[in-house]
Design an enzyme around this catalytic site. Structure first.
Site, PDB file in Angstrom:
ATOM      1  N   LEU A   1     -90.848  32.238-122.686  1.00 43.06           N
ATOM      2  CA  LEU A   1     -89.700  32.061-122.731  1.00 43.06           C
ATOM      3  C   LEU A   1     -88.626  31.110-122.907  1.00 43.06           C
ATOM      4  O   LEU A   1     -89.690  29.926-122.840  1.00 43.06           O
ATOM      5  CB  LEU A   1     -89.456  32.233-120.511  1.00 43.06           C
ATOM      6  CG  LEU A   1     -90.017  33.598-120.227  1.00 43.06           C
ATOM      7  CD1 LEU A   1     -89.924  33.643-118.699  1.00 43.06           C
ATOM      8  CD2 LEU A   1     -89.484  35.084-120.531  1.00 43.06           C
ATOM      9  N   ASP A   2     -87.342  31.174-123.203  1.00 46.21           N
ATOM     10  CA  ASP A   2     -86.024  30.140-123.590  1.00 46.21           C
ATOM     11  C   ASP A   2     -86.611  28.587-122.383  1.00 46.21           C
ATOM     12  O   ASP A   2     -87.218  29.270-120.874  1.00 46.21           O
ATOM     13  CB  ASP A   2     -85.805  30.070-123.903  1.00 46.21           C
ATOM     14  CG  ASP A   2     -85.398  31.087-124.677  1.00 46.21           C
ATOM     15  OD1 ASP A   2     -85.617  31.128-125.571  1.00 46.21           O
ATOM     16  OD2 ASP A   2     -84.287  31.929-125.485  1.00 46.21           O
ATOM     17  N   GLN A   3     -86.425  27.595-122.535  1.00 46.10           N
ATOM     18  CA  GLN A   3     -86.776  26.635-121.766  1.00 46.10           C
ATOM     19  C   GLN A   3     -85.835  26.823-120.392  1.00 46.10           C
ATOM     20  O   GLN A   3     -86.074  26.177-119.283  1.00 46.10           O
ATOM     21  CB  GLN A   3     -86.111  25.416-122.214  1.00 46.10           C
ATOM     22  CG  GLN A   3     -86.358  24.086-121.571  1.00 46.10           C
ATOM     23  CD  GLN A   3     -86.478  23.070-121.987  1.00 46.10           C
ATOM     24  OE1 GLN A   3     -86.956  22.662-123.280  1.00 46.10           O
ATOM     25  NE2 GLN A   3     -85.419  21.624-121.790  1.00 46.10           N
TER      26      GLN A   3
ATOM     27  N   THR B   1     -84.497  29.637-119.394  1.00 50.00           N
ATOM     28  CA  THR B   1     -84.777  30.794-118.500  1.00 50.00           C
ATOM     29  C   THR B   1     -85.817  31.292-118.032  1.00 50.00           C
ATOM     30  O   THR B   1     -86.766  30.607-118.267  1.00 50.00           O
ATOM     31  CB  THR B   1     -85.790  32.541-119.984  1.00 50.00           C
ATOM     32  OG1 THR B   1     -84.238  32.459-121.097  1.00 50.00           O
ATOM     33  CG2 THR B   1     -84.694  33.432-119.181  1.00 50.00           C
TER      34      THR B   1
ATOM     35  N   ARG C   1     -80.608  37.244-126.251  1.00 48.51           N
ATOM     36  CA  ARG C   1     -79.075  36.488-126.486  1.00 48.51           C
ATOM     37  C   ARG C   1     -78.250  36.839-128.051  1.00 48.51           C
ATOM     38  O   ARG C   1     -77.365  37.152-127.535  1.00 48.51           O
ATOM     39  CB  ARG C   1     -79.729  35.385-126.710  1.00 48.51           C
ATOM     40  CG  ARG C   1     -80.214  34.641-125.221  1.00 48.51           C
ATOM     41  CD  ARG C   1     -81.424  33.501-125.175  1.00 48.51           C
ATOM     42  NE  ARG C   1     -79.665  32.031-125.518  1.00 48.51           N
ATOM     43  CZ  ARG C   1     -80.584  30.984-125.237  1.00 48.51           C
ATOM     44  NH1 ARG C   1     -81.487  30.273-125.977  1.00 48.51           N
ATOM     45  NH2 ARG C   1     -79.677  29.761-126.048  1.00 48.51           N
TER      46      ARG C   1
END
Length: 244
Positions: free
Chosen positions: A94-96, A98, A195
């Site tokens: 997961l993105d940092q 998120t 995104r």
């Protein structure tokens, strides 16, 4: 007006080392005048007042011999999270910024191979919640292809007719002012897919500083709410700022 680099003033004001101050800024945890700063060497006035965001501790949502599901807080990088749980490895990322469900497995196990195959065949159910700019009144499918480039460890994606097949399904849940809370289900898993797809329809995620230059929120307002694979379903409770 006297100025100095942001990390030096932050270190002085909060009794930190320069290295600690730089790390906090690089991790997206420092606010200045209500906006996040991302450049440690930014010149700012000596009188600047910083806010350091608090990071929640991760906790276990589900565990058996094959699978460990963690409720990931925002601002913890996925690989750093995995290191907190000895003997487990990341199944996906997961993105940092998120938050939500992230899965860890025993590297090389039979379940690991089965799970990798499920992801490869798009047989994993992945449901998110996010807050976007503007009003979306109707459900919508977004299927524009996406390509990704990586330079010096940073990945950026874009809409590209020659890119990989990508499918995102969005459903409005509620409206807050001029923003919409969405349920998002992705059938593919391209880098930054949600995104990029939402930005492509002019409804970027609130707090997306990469694809929308939006610093109106303290974090990217994206949460991995539910994931299901191989007969197991795990849900992460919604953070307060994504509950209506």
């Amino acid at each position: 007006m006297q100025t100095d680099k942001a990390y030096k003033i932050l270190a002085l004001n909060h009794n930190l080392s320069h290295k600690q101050a730089k790390s906090l800024i690089d991790s997206g945890l420092v606010m200045l005048n209500g906006k996040k700063i991302s450049i440690a060497r930014l010149e700012v006035p000596y009188s600047s007042k910083f806010e350091i965001l608090e990071v929640r501790k991760p906790h276990i949502l589900f565990e058996n011999d094959d699978l460990l599901a963690i409720d990931k807080p925002a601002f913890i990088e996925s690989y750093a999270l995995a290191k907190m749980f000895e003997g487990w490895s990341l199944l996906h990322r997961l993105d940092q910024e998120t938050s939500g469900v992230i899965l860890l497995i025993k590297e090389g196990s039979a379940f690991h191979q089965q799970a990798k195959e499920a992801f490869k065949k798009n047989e994993v159910y992945k449901e998110y919640r996010c807050l976007v700019q503007g009003i979306i009144a109707q459900p919508m499918d977004i299927d524009t292809p996406i390509s990704t480039s990586k330079k010096k460890g940073f990945a950026r994606s874009r809409i590209d007719k020659q890119g990989l097949e990508s499918f995102t399904q969005i459903t409005p849940i509620g409206i807050v002012g001029k923003k919409t809370l969405l349920k998002v289900v992705i059938k593919t898993g391209r880098t930054h897919q949600i995104r990029v797809h939402l930005q492509s329809i002019q409804h970027p995620i609130v707090g997306d500083r990469i694809y929308a230059k939006d610093s109106s929120a303290k974090r990217l307002m994206l949460h991995a709410h539910k994931i299901a694979l191989l007969g197991v379903e795990i849900t992460s409770p919604l953070p307060p700022n994504l509950c209506l």
